[in-house]
Design a protein around this motif. Structure first.
Motif, PDB file in Angstrom:
ATOM      1  N   VAL A 234     -18.509 -28.617   6.593  1.00 54.10           N
ATOM      2  CA  VAL A 234     -18.113 -30.046   6.790  1.00 54.10           C
ATOM      3  C   VAL A 234     -17.107 -30.267   5.572  1.00 54.10           C
ATOM      4  O   VAL A 234     -16.423 -31.243   5.646  1.00 54.10           O
ATOM      5  N   GLY A 235     -17.186 -29.650   4.437  1.00 55.65           N
ATOM      6  CA  GLY A 235     -16.290 -29.729   3.313  1.00 55.65           C
ATOM      7  C   GLY A 235     -16.858 -30.598   2.122  1.00 55.65           C
ATOM      8  O   GLY A 235     -16.187 -30.899   1.124  1.00 55.65           O
ATOM      9  N   SER A 236     -18.164 -31.021   2.326  1.00 56.30           N
ATOM     10  CA  SER A 236     -19.053 -31.651   1.224  1.00 56.30           C
ATOM     11  C   SER A 236     -20.268 -31.372   1.513  1.00 56.30           C
ATOM     12  O   SER A 236     -20.736 -30.979   2.472  1.00 56.30           O
ATOM     13  N   SER A 237     -20.922 -31.756   0.338  1.00 59.07           N
ATOM     14  CA  SER A 237     -22.490 -31.344   0.544  1.00 59.07           C
ATOM     15  C   SER A 237     -23.165 -32.463   1.170  1.00 59.07           C
ATOM     16  O   SER A 237     -22.615 -33.535   1.520  1.00 59.07           O
ATOM     17  N   PRO A 238     -24.290 -32.216   1.572  1.00 60.41           N
ATOM     18  CA  PRO A 238     -25.263 -33.126   2.446  1.00 60.41           C
ATOM     19  C   PRO A 238     -25.160 -34.681   1.553  1.00 60.41           C
ATOM     20  O   PRO A 238     -25.170 -35.702   2.344  1.00 60.41           O
ATOM     21  N   SER A 239     -25.559 -34.293   0.460  1.00 62.76           N
ATOM     22  CA  SER A 239     -25.784 -35.848  -0.205  1.00 62.76           C
ATOM     23  C   SER A 239     -24.359 -36.514  -0.488  1.00 62.76           C
ATOM     24  O   SER A 239     -24.373 -37.725  -0.447  1.00 62.76           O
ATOM     25  N   GLU A 240     -23.374 -35.945  -0.674  1.00 61.25           N
ATOM     26  CA  GLU A 240     -21.921 -36.560  -0.717  1.00 61.25           C
ATOM     27  C   GLU A 240     -21.668 -36.951   0.584  1.00 61.25           C
ATOM     28  O   GLU A 240     -21.170 -38.134   0.739  1.00 61.25           O
TER      29      GLU A 240
END
Length: 256
Positions: A234-240
């Motif tokens: 996705v390119g970002s963490s789950p929290s982000e």
């Protein structure tokens, strides 16, 4: 050239094995070395290997636990375990868990060569059988893939494995893996990973479930492994991702 992963907590053993394998002049390459089962498991999750050569007795995670954990992954792994004579009961446990073969310490060069040649011959016969199946049943691959995709759609993401998918349509896991690569131009594990990440995005955006709960729902028992896979795709963490989507939704509501 087939790739081997060496797993042993003693560095000198790994060095000796690697030196001997190179000396045998077989179509084999030691791709990596690990000092315990957990380290090996983490490496295998992000790298490809054809054969795992592992000691049974190791700290942190031993060879038997490693074999069990490998069976849970989306892949088919060949494992040869190494033990000493007074630990043969552990070898028997490993055999029941589905290991390919075993070697007893101290490992003789002739025994190692015979063991590896036997494995290479079995892999060669297996690959020939797969090629023959493709040539004899030209119309089978596509319909087989469609049946597997239907199985995947009906099965909870945390229960999908290559072995179970293959058994659902009564074919060999290695053959199914070949079908995916040929028909969909991607590996089975990558196909399932994409589905898991898409479902996790939906859950992150539309529920208040904790990260660990979402990871388990989509088939990840290891939260860190889930987060790493999510960020890679996705390119970002789950929290982000959740924070970005929450802010976007809030902004749309304010505009109304």
């Amino acid at each position: 050239m087939k790739k081997i992963l060496l797993v042993d907590d003693e560095r000198w053993v790994r060095t000796a094995l690697k030196w001997t394998i190179n000396k045998l002049n077989l179509p084999l390459q030691v791709a990596h070395e690990c000092q315990n089962g957990l380290e090996a498991l983490d490496w295998i999750k992000v790298n490809e290997v054809d054969l795992v050569l592992t000691d049974i007795r190791m700290p942190i995670m031993d060879g038997l636990v490693l074999v069990k954990e490998l069976s849970k992954l989306n892949g088919s792994y060949d494992v040869i375990v190494i033990s000493v004579h007074d630990e043969f009961q552990f070898v028997q446990q490993a055999i029941r868990s589905g290991v390919t073969d075993y070697l007893l310490k101290p490992i003789e060069e002739t025994e190692l060569k015979a063991c590896l040649e036997k494995w290479l011959n079995e892999k060669g016969n297996e690959e020939k059988a797969i090629k023959n199946t493709f040539s004899e049943k030209e119309n089978l691959p596509l319909s087989t893939i469609e049946r597997v995709i239907e199985y995947i759609k009906k099965t909870p993401l945390d229960q999908i494995t290559l072995k179970e998918a293959a058994e659902s349509i009564h074919i060999n896991p290695s053959y199914l893996s070949q079908l995916f690569k040929q028909q969909l131009n991607k590996k089975f594990v990558d196909y399932v990973t994409e589905l898991r990440i898409e479902e996790s995005k939906r859950l992150l955006q539309n529920t208040t479930l904790r990260m660990s709960e979402i990871a388990e729902r989509v088939g990840y028992s290891d939260l860190a492994y889930f987060s790493n896979n999510f960020k890679r795709i996705v390119g970002s963490s789950p929290s982000e991702f959740r924070n970005i989507k929450s802010k976007t939704s809030a902004g749309k509501l304010n505009k109304r």
